[in-house]
Design an enzyme around this catalytic site. Structure first.
Site, PDB file in Angstrom:
ATOM      1  N   ASN A  94     -83.123 100.856 -43.965  1.00 10.07           N
ATOM      2  CA  ASN A  94     -82.687  99.572 -44.502  1.00 10.07           C
ATOM      3  C   ASN A  94     -81.985  99.776 -45.848  1.00 10.07           C
ATOM      4  O   ASN A  94     -81.649 100.903 -46.216  1.00 10.07           O
ATOM      5  CB  ASN A  94     -83.886  98.615 -44.628  1.00 10.07           C
ATOM      6  CG  ASN A  94     -85.001  99.208 -45.485  1.00 10.07           C
ATOM      7  OD1 ASN A  94     -84.762  99.840 -46.513  1.00 10.07           O
ATOM      8  ND2 ASN A  94     -86.244  99.011 -45.059  1.00 10.07           N
ATOM      9  N   CYS A  95     -81.795  98.697 -46.584  1.00 12.43           N
ATOM     10  CA  CYS A  95     -81.043  98.778 -47.842  1.00 12.43           C
ATOM     11  C   CYS A  95     -81.714  99.689 -48.865  1.00 12.43           C
ATOM     12  O   CYS A  95     -81.041 100.340 -49.673  1.00 12.43           O
ATOM     13  CB  CYS A  95     -80.847  97.378 -48.428  1.00 12.43           C
ATOM     14  SG  CYS A  95     -82.397  96.506 -48.795  1.00 12.43           S
ATOM     15  N   GLU A  96     -83.035  99.755 -48.829  1.00 13.23           N
ATOM     16  CA  GLU A  96     -83.751 100.606 -49.784  1.00 13.23           C
ATOM     17  C   GLU A  96     -83.575 102.084 -49.444  1.00 13.23           C
ATOM     18  O   GLU A  96     -83.410 102.920 -50.343  1.00 13.23           O
ATOM     19  CB  GLU A  96     -85.234 100.243 -49.813  1.00 13.23           C
ATOM     20  CG  GLU A  96     -85.991 100.906 -50.950  1.00 13.23           C
ATOM     21  CD  GLU A  96     -87.429 100.435 -51.069  1.00 13.23           C
ATOM     22  OE1 GLU A  96     -88.128 100.899 -51.986  1.00 13.23           O
ATOM     23  OE2 GLU A  96     -87.862  99.601 -50.242  1.00 13.23           O
TER      24      GLU A  96
ATOM     25  N   VAL B 249     -80.047 103.052 -50.840  1.00 11.70           N
ATOM     26  CA  VAL B 249     -79.902 103.267 -52.285  1.00 11.70           C
ATOM     27  C   VAL B 249     -80.739 104.451 -52.769  1.00 11.70           C
ATOM     28  O   VAL B 249     -80.350 105.140 -53.720  1.00 11.70           O
ATOM     29  CB  VAL B 249     -80.259 101.989 -53.090  1.00 11.70           C
ATOM     30  CG1 VAL B 249     -79.316 100.853 -52.742  1.00 11.70           C
ATOM     31  CG2 VAL B 249     -81.703 101.573 -52.881  1.00 11.70           C
TER      32      VAL B 249
END
Length: 233
Positions: free
Chosen positions: A162-164, A167
């Site tokens: 996911n987005c985590e 990043v």
């Protein structure tokens, strides 16, 4: 004759004083451009290229990488790129409907949006993971380059990518998610507990008595499943 000449002179002077429509549009564009430049410079003062930005949402936390110039790269579930090739519509802010359908279809995109669109009205936290992650952050330019390199459509997974995860890879070089870890830990506590083991044993025993058939498989299941849950708790 004199009134006609006066009227003609008045019309000419009025036409001369009134700016053409093209000039008005040009001035409007220049004003808009200046506003955008001011906005960009404002965010460049607040954030540095390669910063990890975090915004709390209702049920989860969203993450992105600041690229400079009011641009944030972030990974978000989105169904629209799968069903449409209209780039104008795709570039619009991702709505909740698009997001939910993207989660269900496991499709998303790593895209660039403005800081305002990324934050969606929430407070922005800067580099909060620096205090939580055991790994040191990479160089700011390396972080931004990684974020830009991965732009495009990517398979999305609520738990596994996911987005985590995105990043964390860009800034720390590791693919992990504290949110996912916490979720799995909570589920484990709920499902793998001694109370659940006892309840499972009782339910299977009741099922065994209800069926009245003591097959080897059912007896093994009645004994083995509660034992596994008990040991895993």
């Amino acid at each position: 004759m004199f009134p006609l000449q006066l009227l003609a002179l008045t019309a000419v002077s009025t036409a001369t004083l009134a700016p053409p429509q093209e000039e008005q549009e040009k001035k409007k564009q220049e004003v808009e451009k200046k506003k955008q430049e001011v906005e960009k410079s404002r965010y460049d003062v607040m954030f540095r290229r390669g910063d990890l930005l975090e915004v709390p949402r209702t049920l989860f936390t969203h993450f992105g990488i600041y690229l400079g110039g009011d641009r944030v790269a972030h990974f978000i579930p989105d169904i629209l790129p799968v069903v449409s090739s209209d780039q104008f519509r795709i570039k619009q802010v991702v709505t909740n409907t698009r997001l939910i359908l993207g989660v269900l279809a496991k499709c998303g995109s790593i895209r660039v949006d403005s800081v305002e669109d990324f934050a969606y009205g929430s407070e922005i936290l800067v580099n909060p993971m620096d205090r939580m992650c055991s790994r040191a952050a990479l160089q700011e330019e390396d972080v931004a380059c990684r974020a830009e390199k991965l732009l495009g459509n990517v398979e999305y997974s609520l738990l596994w990518y996911n987005c985590e995860h995105y990043v964390m890879y860009c800034r720390y070089g590791t693919v992990m998610s504290f949110q996912t870890f916490q979720f799995c830990k909570t589920v484990r506590k709920l499902l793998l507990s001694r109370r659940v083991a006892k309840a499972t044993a009782l339910l299977l025993l009741c099922l065994l008595l209800y069926l009245g058939a003591a097959s080897v498989g059912l007896v093994l299941l009645t004994a083995l499943l509660p034992f596994i849950i008990w040991m895993a708790a």
